[in-house]
Motif scaffolding. Sequence first.
Motif, PDB file in Angstrom:
ATOM      1  N   GLU A  40       0.832  -1.210   0.000  1.00  0.00           N
ATOM      2  CA  GLU A  40       0.000   0.000   0.000  1.00  0.00           C
ATOM      3  C   GLU A  40       0.862   1.254   0.000  1.00  0.00           C
ATOM      4  OE1 GLU A  40      -3.621   0.463   2.171  1.00  0.00           O
ATOM      5  OE2 GLU A  40      -3.627  -1.641   2.749  1.00  0.00           O
ATOM      6  N   LYS A  44       1.410   3.768  -3.255  1.00  0.00           N
ATOM      7  CA  LYS A  44       1.013   5.165  -3.011  1.00  0.00           C
ATOM      8  C   LYS A  44       2.067   6.139  -3.523  1.00  0.00           C
ATOM      9  CE  LYS A  44      -0.368   8.179   0.890  1.00  0.00           C
ATOM     10  NZ  LYS A  44      -1.780   8.423   0.542  1.00  0.00           N
ATOM     11  N   GLN A 230      -4.144   4.861   4.884  1.00  0.00           N
ATOM     12  CA  GLN A 230      -5.029   5.710   4.100  1.00  0.00           C
ATOM     13  C   GLN A 230      -5.262   7.064   4.759  1.00  0.00           C
ATOM     14  OE1 GLN A 230      -5.809   4.703   1.161  1.00  0.00           O
ATOM     15  NE2 GLN A 230      -4.980   2.648   1.461  1.00  0.00           N
TER      16      GLN A 230
END
Length: 699
Positions: A40, A44, A230
């Motif tokens: 992740e 990103k 996130q």
Amino acid sequence: MNLLPKSSKEFGSVDYWEKFFQQRGKKAFEWYGTYLELCEVLHKYIKPREKVLVIGCGNSELSEQLYDVGYQDVVNIDISEVVIKQMKERNATRRPQMSFLKMDMTQMEFPDASFQVVLDKGTLDAVLTDEEEKTLRQVDRMLAEVGRVLQVGGRYLCISLAQAHVLKKAVGHFSREGWMVRVHQVASSQDQVSDTEPRFPLPVFAFIMTKFRPVPGSALQIFELCAQEQGKPVRLESAERLAEAVRERQQYAWLRSQLHRKAGLGSVSLDLCNGDTGEPRYTLHVVDSPTVKPSRDNHFAIFIIPQGRETEWLFGMEDGRKQLAASAGFRRLITVALHRGQQYENMESIQAELSARVMELAPAGMPAQQQVPFLSVGGDLGERTVRHRDCSPLSGDYVIEDVQGDDRRYFRRLVFLSSRNVVQSEARLLTDVSHRAQKKRKKDRRKQRPAGTPEEPPAVPEQAIDKGYLCCEHHKAMVAGLALLRSPELLLETPLAVLVVGLGGGSLPLFVHDHFPKAHVEAVEIDPCMLEVATRWFGFSQSDRMKVHIADGLDYIASLAEGEARPPYDVIMFDVDSKDPTLGMSCPPPAFVDQPFLQRVRRILTPEGVFILNLVCRDLGLKDAVLGGLKAVFPLLYMRRIEGEVNEILFCQLRPEQPLATPELLEKARALEQALRKPGGGWDDTCVLSDMLQTVQLV
């Protein structure tokens, strides 16, 4: 097979890594997490078409997995010839576009601005083994080379444990170069993959250093922290604050690891912060009760403390929380305090917000899928309204807030934010100043206020404060100490000279002034802001019988004791706190109980007078020394412990005819209370002075 080096310095040795990969063979070694744990963050900050350089690649599968999902312009370098040969053989057929080169990252052979991303998984940690000059020079060369081969707008993405010296070096180097610095926590870095390859007990972080074009004369530095995969990045004001935020998360990870392995760590507390602002949102205290017999349903529970009640003994003191945990009957109880300045919708939203995080603190051995109960006082979040915020040059940041008590009455509090769980002053509001009425008045003011004008809530009118009610138990005990003076009925009929050191909200001197009609009260307060607070927010006012001196209590008493016309006082009260939390005695400051100063107090006290001291001391040795010093100056010393608090009230006298036995003390207290319960006097029925002297002991 243990392949970790005996000394961290071996990480920087070419020979060590050659031997390491020869012994390891073709089995991949994944520092700080697998691709699935890091993907992740990687996705990103790395675009599939960007040219990526992996430094210190080792035999990790990370590059291969990136290649397989579309990142095919990847160059890998390492100082180990053995591992480069292994990786070439492993990828020659399946990944023909990916290259592996034996190269020293401190002397790279690539042209300037060759890459858009430099990826480093544990390499900086392996090189920066200490802060010796030789090591730092090597790291400087490495980071300079990273900066050279990156394009403007490119990123150095470094996976690291973020040890203090590593973080300091990396952040310092790139911030001086004018790069943007972001530290991103890798959420799953603490999980265990297997029993044979345990992970580090510290969390893993990703440093994302973005190269900006140099701007001559610009001193702009950007520091950001992402605490979740996130989550939004939080802008921080300095490299020091960034390091502090990282350290807080490392401490949390260590605590989580320890709590999962064993119970009974003692008093453990931590703050959980708002992910968007970085402001504390919840304070958690973990309380283990080893004596509770285990059963299927009593492993773990969460207790939500209503707003405004976190200062109560049961919730705010370690002994109180232990009693709460034992009464609840759980092996581990986590109490959760809600912070002022934060908005909370309802109990259900708090449970949803906390569930994942508090489950990380569950004890070992808890059955899988165990339902963890959330407990509270009647399911009520409580009410708290911050009426005023300000900063005193002497006392620091403080708030005035109205809270709802357990009897549905509302109370006004003064709280210094340096000791956010300690109520400095408190007064009860009259029933006509209900929370609903306050909200209605606030709504009406908003309608009348011109657009764009900031709202400043007005001070509550004087009559809104219940002056006949003493909120603090230690204030009630101090008032009861006046029964030691003389015949109770005479106290209301003859002049009484009273000196109170420490004003706060003014509740104590105001109570004495209002209930003893012949009393002349002087209050000494070092902080002029507190007089303004007492006057504006707590209904305090001066009169011909009530004077406030803005002065240091030490200097004021010294000047009285050394003056020619020394005015004797019938009562001297000390209710003054210390600003130094490290002393083991938070009330009063140590200088107020020094022998020379106590002699000065003695000189301004009438022979039959009483000196009353509020003592808050957790250091038993220090407390014994204080009692010994008081006893040397004042021959007669009574002590009264406040139930459920650390406070102890000391009553000191000079030349009484003889010590009073407990029955005599109680009788005098009852007589004084009866005299004070005059019609229209506003005496509070819950204030029973004889109860205040019930447990008095002669020291």
